[in-house]
Scaffold this motif. Structure first.
Motif, PDB file in Angstrom:
ATOM      1  N   LEU A 243      45.650  45.416  96.541  1.00 30.46           N
ATOM      2  CA  LEU A 243      47.034  45.015  96.756  1.00 30.46           C
ATOM      3  C   LEU A 243      47.728  44.670  95.449  1.00 30.46           C
ATOM      4  O   LEU A 243      48.899  45.011  95.250  1.00 30.46           O
ATOM      5  CB  LEU A 243      47.076  43.822  97.711  1.00 30.46           C
ATOM      6  N   LYS A 244      47.001  43.995  94.556  1.00 30.41           N
ATOM      7  CA  LYS A 244      47.598  43.641  93.272  1.00 30.41           C
ATOM      8  C   LYS A 244      47.976  44.896  92.486  1.00 30.41           C
ATOM      9  O   LYS A 244      49.041  44.968  91.871  1.00 30.41           O
ATOM     10  CB  LYS A 244      46.642  42.773  92.453  1.00 30.41           C
ATOM     11  N   ASN A 245      47.104  45.898  92.514  1.00 33.18           N
ATOM     12  CA  ASN A 245      47.395  47.131  91.793  1.00 33.18           C
ATOM     13  C   ASN A 245      48.579  47.884  92.402  1.00 33.18           C
ATOM     14  O   ASN A 245      49.366  48.515  91.692  1.00 33.18           O
ATOM     15  CB  ASN A 245      46.163  48.032  91.770  1.00 33.18           C
ATOM     16  N   ARG A 246      48.718  47.810  93.727  1.00 38.09           N
ATOM     17  CA  ARG A 246      49.810  48.512  94.397  1.00 38.09           C
ATOM     18  C   ARG A 246      51.149  47.810  94.206  1.00 38.09           C
ATOM     19  O   ARG A 246      52.189  48.463  94.039  1.00 38.09           O
ATOM     20  CB  ARG A 246      49.497  48.625  95.894  1.00 38.09           C
ATOM     21  N   LEU A 247      51.122  46.467  94.205  1.00 41.32           N
ATOM     22  CA  LEU A 247      52.378  45.725  94.170  1.00 41.32           C
ATOM     23  C   LEU A 247      52.913  45.531  92.759  1.00 41.32           C
ATOM     24  O   LEU A 247      54.112  45.383  92.562  1.00 41.32           O
ATOM     25  CB  LEU A 247      52.199  44.365  94.846  1.00 41.32           C
ATOM     26  N   SER A 248      52.023  45.497  91.784  1.00 41.64           N
ATOM     27  CA  SER A 248      52.479  45.272  90.414  1.00 41.64           C
ATOM     28  C   SER A 248      53.131  46.528  89.870  1.00 41.64           C
ATOM     29  O   SER A 248      52.661  47.648  90.094  1.00 41.64           O
ATOM     30  CB  SER A 248      51.309  44.868  89.522  1.00 41.64           C
ATOM     31  N   LYS A 249      54.232  46.356  89.161  1.00 37.63           N
ATOM     32  CA  LYS A 249      54.938  47.467  88.548  1.00 37.63           C
ATOM     33  C   LYS A 249      54.610  47.501  87.061  1.00 37.63           C
ATOM     34  O   LYS A 249      55.057  46.631  86.305  1.00 37.63           O
ATOM     35  CB  LYS A 249      56.440  47.317  88.749  1.00 37.63           C
ATOM     36  N   PRO A 250      53.797  48.448  86.628  1.00 36.67           N
ATOM     37  CA  PRO A 250      53.421  48.484  85.210  1.00 36.67           C
ATOM     38  C   PRO A 250      54.626  48.746  84.313  1.00 36.67           C
ATOM     39  O   PRO A 250      55.431  49.614  84.576  1.00 36.67           O
ATOM     40  CB  PRO A 250      52.415  49.640  85.136  1.00 36.67           C
ATOM     41  N   ARG A 251      54.730  47.948  83.290  1.00 35.03           N
ATOM     42  CA  ARG A 251      55.812  48.129  82.331  1.00 35.03           C
ATOM     43  C   ARG A 251      55.310  49.008  81.180  1.00 35.03           C
ATOM     44  O   ARG A 251      54.122  49.261  81.029  1.00 35.03           O
ATOM     45  CB  ARG A 251      56.278  46.784  81.788  1.00 35.03           C
ATOM     46  N   ARG A 252      56.242  49.423  80.367  1.00 40.19           N
ATOM     47  CA  ARG A 252      55.896  50.271  79.233  1.00 40.19           C
ATOM     48  C   ARG A 252      55.475  49.416  78.054  1.00 40.19           C
ATOM     49  O   ARG A 252      56.209  48.508  77.636  1.00 40.19           O
ATOM     50  CB  ARG A 252      57.108  51.119  78.833  1.00 40.19           C
ATOM     51  N   ASN A 253      54.251  49.644  77.544  1.00 35.55           N
ATOM     52  CA  ASN A 253      53.771  48.888  76.390  1.00 35.55           C
ATOM     53  C   ASN A 253      54.362  49.464  75.109  1.00 35.55           C
ATOM     54  O   ASN A 253      54.520  50.675  74.969  1.00 35.55           O
ATOM     55  CB  ASN A 253      52.244  48.944  76.291  1.00 35.55           C
ATOM     56  N   GLU A 254      54.674  48.578  74.189  1.00 36.84           N
ATOM     57  CA  GLU A 254      55.087  48.998  72.864  1.00 36.84           C
ATOM     58  C   GLU A 254      53.890  48.891  71.926  1.00 36.84           C
ATOM     59  O   GLU A 254      53.300  47.826  71.783  1.00 36.84           O
ATOM     60  CB  GLU A 254      56.233  48.128  72.351  1.00 36.84           C
ATOM     61  N   SER A 255      53.528  49.992  71.315  1.00 39.59           N
ATOM     62  CA  SER A 255      52.344  50.021  70.454  1.00 39.59           C
ATOM     63  C   SER A 255      52.677  49.450  69.079  1.00 39.59           C
ATOM     64  O   SER A 255      53.680  49.801  68.473  1.00 39.59           O
ATOM     65  CB  SER A 255      51.838  51.460  70.313  1.00 39.59           C
ATOM     66  N   HIS A 256      51.828  48.532  68.621  1.00 40.43           N
ATOM     67  CA  HIS A 256      51.976  47.945  67.290  1.00 40.43           C
ATOM     68  C   HIS A 256      50.666  48.179  66.539  1.00 40.43           C
ATOM     69  O   HIS A 256      49.639  47.579  66.853  1.00 40.43           O
ATOM     70  CB  HIS A 256      52.276  46.449  67.370  1.00 40.43           C
ATOM     71  N   VAL A 257      50.677  49.071  65.585  1.00 37.95           N
ATOM     72  CA  VAL A 257      49.468  49.404  64.840  1.00 37.95           C
ATOM     73  C   VAL A 257      49.149  48.281  63.882  1.00 37.95           C
ATOM     74  O   VAL A 257      50.017  47.798  63.163  1.00 37.95           O
ATOM     75  CB  VAL A 257      49.641  50.728  64.073  1.00 37.95           C
ATOM     76  N   THR A 258      47.908  47.844  63.904  1.00 34.98           N
ATOM     77  CA  THR A 258      47.472  46.775  63.016  1.00 34.98           C
ATOM     78  C   THR A 258      46.475  47.334  62.017  1.00 34.98           C
ATOM     79  O   THR A 258      45.849  48.364  62.239  1.00 34.98           O
ATOM     80  CB  THR A 258      46.815  45.631  63.796  1.00 34.98           C
ATOM     81  N   SER A 259      46.325  46.634  60.932  1.00 34.35           N
ATOM     82  CA  SER A 259      45.409  47.056  59.875  1.00 34.35           C
ATOM     83  C   SER A 259      44.290  46.033  59.756  1.00 34.35           C
ATOM     84  O   SER A 259      44.526  44.891  59.374  1.00 34.35           O
ATOM     85  CB  SER A 259      46.160  47.160  58.545  1.00 34.35           C
ATOM     86  N   PRO A 260      43.038  46.388  60.118  1.00 26.87           N
ATOM     87  CA  PRO A 260      41.944  45.431  60.048  1.00 26.87           C
ATOM     88  C   PRO A 260      41.767  44.865  58.648  1.00 26.87           C
ATOM     89  O   PRO A 260      41.978  45.557  57.657  1.00 26.87           O
ATOM     90  CB  PRO A 260      40.720  46.255  60.471  1.00 26.87           C
ATOM     91  N   ASP A 261      41.405  43.592  58.593  1.00 26.34           N
ATOM     92  CA  ASP A 261      41.200  42.972  57.287  1.00 26.34           C
ATOM     93  C   ASP A 261      39.852  43.408  56.716  1.00 26.34           C
ATOM     94  O   ASP A 261      39.038  44.033  57.386  1.00 26.34           O
ATOM     95  CB  ASP A 261      41.278  41.453  57.405  1.00 26.34           C
ATOM     96  N   ALA A 262      39.639  43.100  55.459  1.00 29.41           N
ATOM     97  CA  ALA A 262      38.434  43.570  54.757  1.00 29.41           C
ATOM     98  C   ALA A 262      37.162  43.026  55.389  1.00 29.41           C
ATOM     99  O   ALA A 262      36.143  43.721  55.439  1.00 29.41           O
ATOM    100  CB  ALA A 262      38.510  43.167  53.287  1.00 29.41           C
ATOM    101  N   ALA A 263      37.192  41.775  55.895  1.00 31.85           N
ATOM    102  CA  ALA A 263      35.985  41.183  56.476  1.00 31.85           C
ATOM    103  C   ALA A 263      35.531  41.982  57.690  1.00 31.85           C
ATOM    104  O   ALA A 263      34.348  42.289  57.853  1.00 31.85           O
ATOM    105  CB  ALA A 263      36.250  39.724  56.854  1.00 31.85           C
ATOM    106  N   ARG A 264      36.466  42.344  58.581  1.00 37.74           N
ATOM    107  CA  ARG A 264      36.067  43.089  59.758  1.00 37.74           C
ATOM    108  C   ARG A 264      35.676  44.524  59.401  1.00 37.74           C
ATOM    109  O   ARG A 264      34.765  45.094  59.981  1.00 37.74           O
ATOM    110  CB  ARG A 264      37.184  43.098  60.796  1.00 37.74           C
TER     111      ARG A 264
END
Length: 572
Positions: A243-264
């Motif tokens: 029911l949750k999947n049927r009733l929820s209206k998915p919105r459009r995600n805005e992609s934000h590209v991130t740059s991993p830091d040197a430690a990771r």
């Protein structure tokens, strides 16, 4: 469950953050190089992880203020008894501190004291006063709200798993010996079984002990109890997700590209194909109602995960995982720690590729800040994971970094070992009442692997195990036969007394007069491929490839015993 998932979160001295990071990285290099280390006297320890939660996302931003940095320690141990909640935490801490203090007294190793000397409030005398250290760790320990322990670890200790690995290696050496090729082309599976039992000898007796049987029985009984007790919850939970999947209206995600830091970047570069670590820290929803809702979800997830007999549903790459709620100053946060196989990308893909699993990810983390609940989901979800991931600065595995020779084990290997043990435990597969054991042995001899076990117990199997246990307390003879939880249930009835091994026509003694020169040679059936066990060919199966092998017998989509929850969503 005779396991402890210990989690300790301690505040770091603001001026000691840089030196602590360098210390942990040096400790990790010592683990990788298999140098003497602080865990070498703890056979009960499977895995341990250290990471630093720096207050703000690591990717593309500056860490939080120094006074908001915490050291996260997570360990997975085998306990001497069955404990739950705070008693489990206390038992795990007692075991850990006792072993560490004995090691420090014997070797003079100051590693643990030097490490936690970077944290506020650590006792000045350190492990010279183990009671003070235990009290300090106990004040900062947090009980987990949900966890996954793979069935192989529920059933076996670290030494037991190493012994299984040796049995598997000797089995492959025996079957791959070129001198046995003429015999392997003629002999049947039952003859191979008898010859293996005779050849392995004392090695086999080491894994067919009462302690082994007790561990397996306890793990199966816990899975059976969870299976039966979850039956009333399964249908409404599956309906709620639908029911949750049927009733929820998915919105459009805005992609934000991130740059991993040197430690990771440095840490991810050294990750191998097996036994990697991940630590995530997210903020809990701000409202009380939302936090209560998530706690309920976590309890249901924990309940449901106890059913699993291999991996987490279709994801056969997770050894241990836990979710922990904890306070961090005025904030409430959710910690997730996991040990997994495959690369970082393959591990994340194994979740998001399945709609039912991703639905539960949204239930668990949906209230967290910046969680991508809309579409597209895959890439925004990976970006979000990177933004809340704390690099694991030190990772210990008993199988890679312990005192014994390294045994690089994937989760699929562990279940191969258990299947081999189950087959060798039979005195003769030819007289087995269940036809699955001879079939499993034939598959192993011809393909180098056993058929994949069922993911869950069937309801009838679970009822049989629970009933047998209940009747054993009453000292009554059970009216139902004990069902093997890894194979389809057989018909109920009175079990016949087994024929002595030496009187069976298919045993090795009856075959010896027909064998040329090697007395204990046996082999595959006539017409089978050449005598070679390919096993995994030093190649690990990716989660997607693993799932592509096909569903386990009796667990196809639409199986009435799978329940609507199996079709609608899995909490893993």
């Amino acid at each position: 469950m005779r396991h402890g998932s210990l989690t300790v979160i301690t505040k770091i001295h603001p001026e000691a953050i840089g030196s602590l990071m360098a210390f942990l990285q040096g400790l990790d290099r010592a683990f990788q190089a298999r140098e003497p280390h602080l865990f070498q006297d703890i056979e009960e320890l499977y895995f341990a992880h250290w990471g630093i939660s720096a207050g703000a996302p690591w990717d593309g931003q500056q860490p939080g203020p120094p006074e908001d940095c915490y050291l996260i320690f997570a360990a997975d141990l085998r306990l001497p008894g069955t404990f739950h909640g705070q008693k489990q935490v206390d038992a795990a801490l007692t075991l850990l501190v006792d072993r560490l203090s004995l090691h420090a007294a014997r070797t003079g190793d100051p590693t643990f004291d030097a490490l936690y000397g970077h944290c506020e409030g650590y006792p000045a005398r350190g492990l010279n006063a183990p009671g003070e250290v235990q009290a300090y760790l106990q004040r900062h320990a947090v009980a987990c709200h949900s966890r996954h322990v793979d069935f192989a670890y529920r059933a076996a200790t670290v030494p037991g798993i190493r012994e299984l690995a040796r049995v598997r290696a000797e089995t492959e050496d025996y079957l791959n010996d070129r001198r046995r090729h003429p015999f392997l082309e003629r002999m049947g599976a039952a003859s191979v079984h008898g010859a293996l039992r005779e050849h392995l000898g004392p090695r086999l007796r080491a894994i067919l002990t009462p302690e082994w049987e007790q561990g397996l029985s306890a793990a199966r009984l816990e899975a059976a109890a969870a299976t039966l007790s979850f039956l009333p919850i399964d249908p409404p939970l599956g309906l709620l997700i639908h029911l949750k999947n049927r009733l929820s209206k998915p919105r459009r995600n805005e992609s934000h590209v991130t740059s991993p830091d040197a430690a990771r970047e440095a840490f991810e570069a050294r990750q191998g194909p097996i036994q990697n670590s991940m630590i995530l820290v997210t903020d809990l929803p701000p409202t009380r109602a939302a936090r209560l809702r998530q706690r309920l979800i976590m309890r249901l997830v924990n309940w449901r995960l106890k059913r699993n007999l291999v991996g987490m549903n279709d994801i056969r790459a997770i050894h241990f995982a836990r979710w922990v709620h904890f306070r961090r100053g005025a904030k409430r946060q959710l910690l997730f720690v996991v040990t997994y196989d495959e690369s970082w990308e393959a591990y994340i893909d194994s979740f998001v590729d399945q709609e039912d699993v991703s639905a539960f990810l949204k239930l668990i983390w949906g209230g967290s800040k910046n969680f991508p609940s809309g579409i597209p989901f895959v890439e925004p979800f990976k970006e979000w994971i990177r933004s809340v991931q704390c690099p694991t600065l030190a990772h210990y595995s008993a199988f890679l970094h312990g005192d014994a020779s390294p045994v690089p084990l994937a989760l699929t290997d562990l279940h191969e070992f258990l299947a081999l043990r189950r087959t060798l435990a039979q005195e003769s597969v030819a007289s087995s009442e269940n036809g699955a054991e001879p079939h499993a042995l034939e598959t192993f001899l011809e393909e180098g692997r056993f058929p994949y076990p069922e993911k869950f117990l069937r309801t009838r199997q679970a009822a049989s195990l629970v009933l047998d246990q209940a009747l054993s307390f009453l000292r009554l003879k059970p009216t139902m036969t004990r069902s093997n939880p890894h194979v389809p249930p057989r018909k109920m009835g009175v079990r016949r007394a087994p024929t002595p091994f030496l009187e069976r026509p298919a045993n090795l003694a009856a075959l010896k007069p027909h064998l040329p020169s090697v007395p204990s040679e046996a082999g595959r059936r006539s017409g089978a491929p050449r005598a070679r066990l390919p096993a995994h060919d030093n190649r690990r199966l990716s989660p997607a490839e693993d799932r592509a092998r096909g569903a386990s017998p009796g667990m196809a989509s639409g199986d009435p015993e799978g329940g609507p929850h199996h079709r609608g969503g899995d909490p893993s």
